[in-house]
Design an enzyme around this catalytic site. Structure first.
Site, PDB file in Angstrom:
ATOM      1  N   HIS A   1       8.377  66.353  28.499  1.00  0.00           N
ATOM      2  CA  HIS A   1       7.826  67.488  27.732  1.00  0.00           C
ATOM      3  C   HIS A   1       7.220  66.968  26.430  1.00  0.00           C
ATOM      4  O   HIS A   1       7.941  66.611  25.504  1.00  0.00           O
ATOM      5  CB  HIS A   1       8.940  68.508  27.407  1.00  0.00           C
ATOM      6  CG  HIS A   1       8.454  69.708  26.658  1.00  0.00           C
ATOM      7  ND1 HIS A   1       8.742  70.989  27.060  1.00  0.00           N
ATOM      8  CD2 HIS A   1       7.715  69.837  25.541  1.00  0.00           C
ATOM      9  CE1 HIS A   1       8.202  71.852  26.234  1.00  0.00           C
ATOM     10  NE2 HIS A   1       7.565  71.164  25.289  1.00  0.00           N
TER      11      HIS A   1
ATOM     12  N   HIS B   1       3.639  67.415  23.566  1.00  0.00           N
ATOM     13  CA  HIS B   1       2.364  68.009  23.134  1.00  0.00           C
ATOM     14  C   HIS B   1       1.487  66.879  22.617  1.00  0.00           C
ATOM     15  O   HIS B   1       1.761  66.322  21.549  1.00  0.00           O
ATOM     16  CB  HIS B   1       2.598  69.041  22.028  1.00  0.00           C
ATOM     17  CG  HIS B   1       3.466  70.171  22.460  1.00  0.00           C
ATOM     18  ND1 HIS B   1       2.965  71.353  22.948  1.00  0.00           N
ATOM     19  CD2 HIS B   1       4.818  70.280  22.526  1.00  0.00           C
ATOM     20  CE1 HIS B   1       3.964  72.159  23.289  1.00  0.00           C
ATOM     21  NE2 HIS B   1       5.100  71.525  23.034  1.00  0.00           N
TER      22      HIS B   1
ATOM     23  N   LYS C   1       3.632  75.935  33.362  1.00  0.00           N
ATOM     24  CA  LYS C   1       4.394  76.224  32.145  1.00  0.00           C
ATOM     25  C   LYS C   1       4.368  77.729  31.865  1.00  0.00           C
ATOM     26  O   LYS C   1       3.303  78.338  31.764  1.00  0.00           O
ATOM     27  CB  LYS C   1       3.772  75.461  30.957  1.00  0.00           C
ATOM     28  CG  LYS C   1       4.415  75.765  29.620  1.00  0.00           C
ATOM     29  CD  LYS C   1       5.850  75.249  29.541  1.00  0.00           C
ATOM     30  CE  LYS C   1       6.567  75.730  28.292  1.00  0.00           C
ATOM     31  NZ  LYS C   1       6.939  74.671  27.386  1.00  0.00           N
TER      32      LYS C   1
ATOM     33  N   HIS D   1       9.532  77.989  28.537  1.00  0.00           N
ATOM     34  CA  HIS D   1       9.920  78.180  27.131  1.00  0.00           C
ATOM     35  C   HIS D   1      10.831  79.404  27.125  1.00  0.00           C
ATOM     36  O   HIS D   1      10.356  80.528  27.270  1.00  0.00           O
ATOM     37  CB  HIS D   1       8.697  78.398  26.241  1.00  0.00           C
ATOM     38  CG  HIS D   1       9.065  78.511  24.791  1.00  0.00           C
ATOM     39  ND1 HIS D   1       8.781  77.544  23.861  1.00  0.00           N
ATOM     40  CD2 HIS D   1       9.728  79.489  24.126  1.00  0.00           C
ATOM     41  CE1 HIS D   1       9.257  77.913  22.683  1.00  0.00           C
ATOM     42  NE2 HIS D   1       9.832  79.086  22.811  1.00  0.00           N
TER      43      HIS D   1
ATOM     44  N   HIS E   1      13.614  72.207  26.355  1.00  0.00           N
ATOM     45  CA  HIS E   1      14.140  72.066  24.981  1.00  0.00           C
ATOM     46  C   HIS E   1      15.282  73.047  24.688  1.00  0.00           C
ATOM     47  O   HIS E   1      15.175  73.894  23.806  1.00  0.00           O
ATOM     48  CB  HIS E   1      13.028  72.193  23.933  1.00  0.00           C
ATOM     49  CG  HIS E   1      11.995  73.268  24.187  1.00  0.00           C
ATOM     50  ND1 HIS E   1      12.319  74.582  24.396  1.00  0.00           N
ATOM     51  CD2 HIS E   1      10.642  73.201  24.274  1.00  0.00           C
ATOM     52  CE1 HIS E   1      11.218  75.278  24.582  1.00  0.00           C
ATOM     53  NE2 HIS E   1      10.187  74.455  24.515  1.00  0.00           N
TER      54      HIS E   1
ATOM     55  N   ASP F   1       9.558  67.141  23.337  1.00  0.00           N
ATOM     56  CA  ASP F   1       8.875  68.252  22.666  1.00  0.00           C
ATOM     57  C   ASP F   1       8.201  67.783  21.376  1.00  0.00           C
ATOM     58  O   ASP F   1       8.090  68.548  20.408  1.00  0.00           O
ATOM     59  CB  ASP F   1       9.810  69.426  22.382  1.00  0.00           C
ATOM     60  CG  ASP F   1       9.037  70.721  22.118  1.00  0.00           C
ATOM     61  OD1 ASP F   1       7.836  70.772  22.441  1.00  0.00           O
ATOM     62  OD2 ASP F   1       9.629  71.668  21.568  1.00  0.00           O
TER      63      ASP F   1
HETATM   64  O1  DOR Z   1       8.154  73.895  17.922  1.00  0.00           O
HETATM   65  C1  DOR Z   1       7.352  74.030  18.823  1.00  0.00           C
HETATM   66  N1  DOR Z   1       6.103  73.538  18.734  1.00  0.00           N
HETATM   67  N2  DOR Z   1       7.723  74.710  19.906  1.00  0.00           N
HETATM   68  C2  DOR Z   1       6.860  75.011  20.886  1.00  0.00           C
HETATM   69  O2  DOR Z   1       7.257  75.640  21.836  1.00  0.00           O
HETATM   70  C3  DOR Z   1       5.422  74.661  20.763  1.00  0.00           C
HETATM   71  C4  DOR Z   1       5.239  73.512  19.868  1.00  0.00           C
HETATM   72  C5  DOR Z   1       3.806  73.304  19.441  1.00  0.00           C
HETATM   73  O3  DOR Z   1       2.918  73.331  20.303  1.00  0.00           O
HETATM   74  O4  DOR Z   1       3.569  73.089  18.263  1.00  0.00           O
HETATM   75 ZN    ZN Z   2       6.974  72.223  23.597  1.00  0.00          ZN
END
Ligand code: DOR
Ligand code: ZN
Length: 359
Positions: A14, A16, A100, A137, A175, A248
Site C-alpha cells: 500500500h 501513494h 480500491k 479504506h 492501514h 501507506d
Molecule cells: O493519511 C492518508 N493519506 N490517508 C489516506 O487514506 C490517503 C493518504 C493520501 O493520499 O494522502
Molecule cells: Zn493510503
C-alpha cells in the site's frame, strides 16, 4: 545482538506514489528496498480505467532509478459508476492487481469514492468470481461519528456485511489502527487480511499534540489510543499471515501539512523498512520480520515471494529534517530522529551516493 539482518526482498502492499514531478523521488524512495508495491489510485482525476492505469504505470516505470528492479502493481479506484466489465478486463490483462474502495470523502482525493456499497455489488460479485482483491479504506464518513470511532463503526456497519455477502472475496482492510480491526481480521476467514503501517506501530494519538499541534503526525485513519497501538504491534509480530506490510507512505508538501486545514498523510518510504525492523526488534520478534515484510503479502495475493535479499546494518543514522520531492520540501516520518537500522543495499540512491536515504 545482531549487527546485520538479511531478509528476502520485501514488497509494499500500500503506497501513494503521486504523479508528475513527484514520481522521481517517491519511486526511488520505495524502490530502494521494495521489489513490488501496490500503488494507490487516488490521483486527480482518480485512476478508474484500464487505460489510465496503464498510462500511470508507464510514468512510474519511467521514474525507476537505473539499476533498481521495481514492479508497480496498479489499482482501480472504485466509484458508484464503476463498470464490472472494465474491472474484469483490467485484471485479466494484468493491468489491475486489485480494486480500491474509498468511502466517498473519507480521505485525500476520495471525493469520487463510493457513496453506498450496494451500488458496487455487481463489481464485488465479479471480483469474487475472478479472485481479484478488494482493498478497503475502512472508515465511515458520517459527521455524527467521532473521528476516532470511524474505523470500528465501519467494520460493524459496512465491512461485516461485505464479508457476509461475498464470502469468497479477498479483502484487505488497509492501514488498520484499532484493536477492533485486529480482532475482526484475526477472527474472519482466510479471505480477510490487513496491512499495518510503520507509523501506526510507533505513534499513538498523543503524537499529534506534543507541546503543540503536530501536523506531520496526522494521517487517516488517524492514530488512536495507546492500547490500539499495542494491539497493532502484537498483530504485526504475531506470526499470523493475515497481517502484512503496507506503508501507506503518502507525501504532502510541507506547506500543505502546515496549514489551517492540513492534509492527511505521512511520508514514511525513506524510513519504512528500518522502522519496521526496529519495532520487530523491540518486540523480540526480529525472526518474524521477513514473513511479515516479504512472505505473507505475496501469499495473500497469490504471487511468488521475491528471489533477492536486502540487508540492514545496525548503524544508527539520523532521519533528514526534510526531503525534496518534486521540487517541494516534504517532512519525512520521524524527521530528525535517530534510527537503529540502516539499509545496506540501497537501489534508490543515485550513483556515487551511499549511506542513508538522502533521496
Ligand atoms: O493519511 C492518508 N493519506 N490517508 C489516506 O487514506 C490517503 C493518504 C493520501 O493520499 O494522502
Ligand atoms: Zn493510503
Amino acid at each position: 545482538m545482531n549487527t546485520m539482518i538479511s531478509i528476502r526482498t520485501p514488497d509494499d502492499w500500500h503506497v501513494h506514489l503521486r504523479d508528475g514531478a513527484q514520481l522521481d523521488q517517491t519511486v526511488a524512495a520505495t524502490a530502494r528496498c521494495f521489489e513490488r508495491a501496490i500503488v494507490m489510485p487516488n490521483l486527480v482525476p482518480p485512476v478508474c480505467t484500464v487505460d489510465a492505469a496503464r498510462q500511470y504505470r508507464n510514468r512510474i516505470r519511467a521514474a525507476i532509478p537505473p539499476g533498481a528492479s521495481f514492479q508497480p502493481l496498479m489499482t482501480c479506484y472504485l466509484t458508484d459508476g464503476t463498470d464490472a466489465g472494465e474491472v474484469a478486463a483490467g485484471y485479466s490483462e494484468g493491468v489491475f492487481a486489485a480494486c480500491k474502495l474509498y468511502p466517498a470523502h473519507a480521505t485525500t482525493h476520495a471525493d469520487s469514492g463510493v457513496t453506498d456499497v450496494r451500488r458496487i455489488h455487481a463489481v464485488l460479485a465479479t471480483m469474487e468470481r475472478t479472485g481479484m482483491p478488494l482493498l478497503i479504506h475502512g472508515e465511515v464518513t458520517d459527521a455524527d461519528v467521532d473521528v476516532f470511532d470511524r474505523e470500528a463503526v465501519f467494520i460493524e456497519r459496512v465491512l461485516s456485511p461485505i464479508v457476509r455477502d461475498f464470502p469468497a472475496l479477498k479483502v484487505v482492510l488497509e492501514h488498520i489502527t484499532t484493536a477492533e480491526a485486529v480482532d475482526f481480521v484475526r477472527d474472519s476467514g482466510s479471505m480477510v487480511a490487513a496491512t499495518i503501517t510503520p507509523h501506526h506501530l510507533v505513534i499513538n494519538r498523543n503524537a499529534m499534540f506534543q507541546r503543540g499541534l503536530r501536523p506531520h503526525a496526522y494521517c487517516l485513519p488517524v492514530a488512536k489510543r495507546e492500547r490500539h497501538r499495542l494491539a497493532l504491534r502484537r498483530a504485526a509480530t504475531s506470526g499470523l499471515s493475515k497481517f502484512f506490510l503496507g506503508t501507506d507512505s503518502a507525501p504532502h508538501p510541507r506547506a500543505m501539512k502546515e496549514s489551517a486545514c492540513g492534509c492527511a498523510g505521512i511520508f514514511n518510504a525513506p524510513v519504512a523498512i528500518e522502522v519496521y525492523a526496529q519495532v520487530f526488534e523491540e518486540e523480540g520478534a526480529l525472526d518474524l520480520l521477513e514473513a511479515f515484510a516479504s512472505e505473507y503479502g505475496p501469499r495473500f495475493y497469490g504471487l511468488a515471494p521475491n528471489a533477492g535479499q536486502i540487508s540492514l546494518m545496525r548503524t544508527p543514522w539520523q532521519v533528514p529534517d526534510e526531503i525534496e520531492v518534486g521540487g517541494q520540501a516534504v517532512v519525512p516520518f520521524l524527521a530528525g530522529e535517530t534510527l537503529t537500522w540502516q539499509l545496506a543495499t540501497n537501489h534508490g540512491l543515485r550513483a556515487g551516493q551511499s549511506g542513508p536515504p538522502t533521496i
